[in-house]
Design an enzyme around this catalytic site. Structure first.
Site, PDB file in Angstrom:
ATOM      1  N   HIS A 101       3.939   3.918  -2.819  1.00 45.22           N
ATOM      2  CA  HIS A 101       3.559   3.412  -3.746  1.00 45.22           C
ATOM      3  C   HIS A 101       4.479   1.678  -3.620  1.00 45.22           C
ATOM      4  O   HIS A 101       6.039   1.750  -3.492  1.00 45.22           O
ATOM      5  CB  HIS A 101       3.840   3.784  -5.652  1.00 45.22           C
ATOM      6  CG  HIS A 101       3.004   2.487  -6.154  1.00 45.22           C
ATOM      7  ND1 HIS A 101       1.794   2.370  -6.335  1.00 45.22           N
ATOM      8  CD2 HIS A 101       3.853   1.906  -7.664  1.00 45.22           C
ATOM      9  CE1 HIS A 101       1.402   2.035  -7.875  1.00 45.22           C
ATOM     10  NE2 HIS A 101       2.357   1.523  -7.864  1.00 45.22           N
ATOM     11  N   HIS A 163       5.605  -2.597   2.475  1.00 43.36           N
ATOM     12  CA  HIS A 163       5.225  -2.392   3.548  1.00 43.36           C
ATOM     13  C   HIS A 163       6.805  -2.492   4.754  1.00 43.36           C
ATOM     14  O   HIS A 163       6.597  -0.887   5.332  1.00 43.36           O
ATOM     15  CB  HIS A 163       3.937  -3.284   4.552  1.00 43.36           C
ATOM     16  CG  HIS A 163       2.704  -1.920   3.995  1.00 43.36           C
ATOM     17  ND1 HIS A 163       1.141  -2.879   3.791  1.00 43.36           N
ATOM     18  CD2 HIS A 163       2.009  -0.829   4.248  1.00 43.36           C
ATOM     19  CE1 HIS A 163       0.493  -2.213   3.229  1.00 43.36           C
ATOM     20  NE2 HIS A 163       1.332  -0.862   3.501  1.00 43.36           N
TER      21      HIS A 163
HETATM   22  C1  GRF Z   1       0.735   1.373   0.607  1.00 42.93           C
HETATM   23  O1  GRF Z   1       1.287  -0.556   0.304  1.00 42.93           O
HETATM   24  C2  GRF Z   1       1.145   2.043  -0.368  1.00 42.93           C
HETATM   25  O2  GRF Z   1       2.326   1.877  -0.836  1.00 42.93           O
HETATM   26  C3  GRF Z   1       0.175   2.253  -0.711  1.00 42.93           C
HETATM   27  O3  GRF Z   1      -1.817   1.804   0.058  1.00 42.93           O
HETATM   28  C4  GRF Z   1      -0.546   0.847   0.804  1.00 42.93           C
HETATM   29  C5  GRF Z   1      -0.972   1.887   1.954  1.00 42.93           C
HETATM   30  O4  GRF Z   1      -1.013   0.738   3.220  1.00 42.93           O
HETATM   31  N1  GRF Z   1      -0.118   3.120  -1.417  1.00 42.93           N
HETATM   32  P1  GRF Z   1      -1.428   1.922   4.900  1.00 42.93           P
HETATM   33  O5  GRF Z   1      -2.392   2.152   4.997  1.00 42.93           O
HETATM   34  O6  GRF Z   1      -0.248   3.198   5.127  1.00 42.93           O
HETATM   35  O7  GRF Z   1      -0.873   0.519   5.351  1.00 42.93           O
END
Ligand code: GRF
Length: 180
Positions: A101, A163
């Site tokens: 998250h 990220h």
């Molecule tokens: C991430 O920022 C995660 O924290 C949230 O959704 C996003 C997913 O990103 N739950 P990805 O699909 O892994 O690029």
């Protein structure tokens, strides 16, 4: 062995794959998402469990749990999976479902956590890995990596840096959990 649930881009899935972790299954509630392509490109089994294809959420989640179990999955990682998991799914993997998250918990749960955090004037966010329960980002926190909010940050600029933190944190935590 690890199963990953995605609904979109799958950059966190990619971080797990790049770390050489034993990802053997990737499931999504949505067909055609990049996360499924990333899995396939790495030779990992994929499947789509869309809500519409099943009578109700319990039936869908049970089918997904059985598919994962059939491939030997012991740890489930939600990585951008945008659906709540039913208790019937969680019971199949007790204490073995985690989520990543982009904001501190329990303060900023939900799909708009970074918007809420900037709106609240917070000075920092945190990549957060936590156990999953039936609630919206309510399970116990396992580990975090702090990310300062910089002057002029927007949700988009902040999201890029969170990220990056997620891609460091998630493989480390998942690796640790696999070693238990
Ligand atoms: C991430 O920022 C995660 O924290 C949230 O959704 C996003 C997913 O990103 N739950 P990805 O699909 O892994 O690029």
């Amino acid at each position: 062995m690890i199963g990953v649930l995605v609904s979109g881009e799958g950059s966190n899935l990619q971080a797990l794959l790049d770390a050489g972790l034993p990802v053997v299954a990737v499931a999504s509630n949505k067909a055609g998402v990049r996360g499924l392509d990333r899995a396939a490109a790495s030779g990992v089994a994929t499947a789509v469990f869309s809500r519409d294809a099943y009578e109700d959420r319990d039936t869908r989640d049970l089918a997904m749990a059985e598919w994962l179990e059939g491939l030997g999955v012991e740890l489930v990682v939600c990585a951008g999976y945008m659906q709540l998991l039913r208790q019937s799914f969680l019971d199949r993997f007790p204490g073995r479902v985690v989520n990543v998250h982009p904001a501190p918990l329990p303060d900023f749960p939900g799909a708009h956590s970074l918007e809420d955090l900037l709106e609240a004037g917070a000075q920092e966010t945190a990549a957060t890995v936590h156990y999953v329960d039936e609630g919206v980002d309510t399970g116990a926190v396992i580990a975090t990596e702090r990310v300062p909010v910089l002057p002029g940050d927007t949700v988009e600029t902040l999201r890029v840096r969170v990220h990056e933190a997620e891609h460091r944190l998630l493989p480390r935590v998942v690796g640790d959990l696999c070693a238990l």
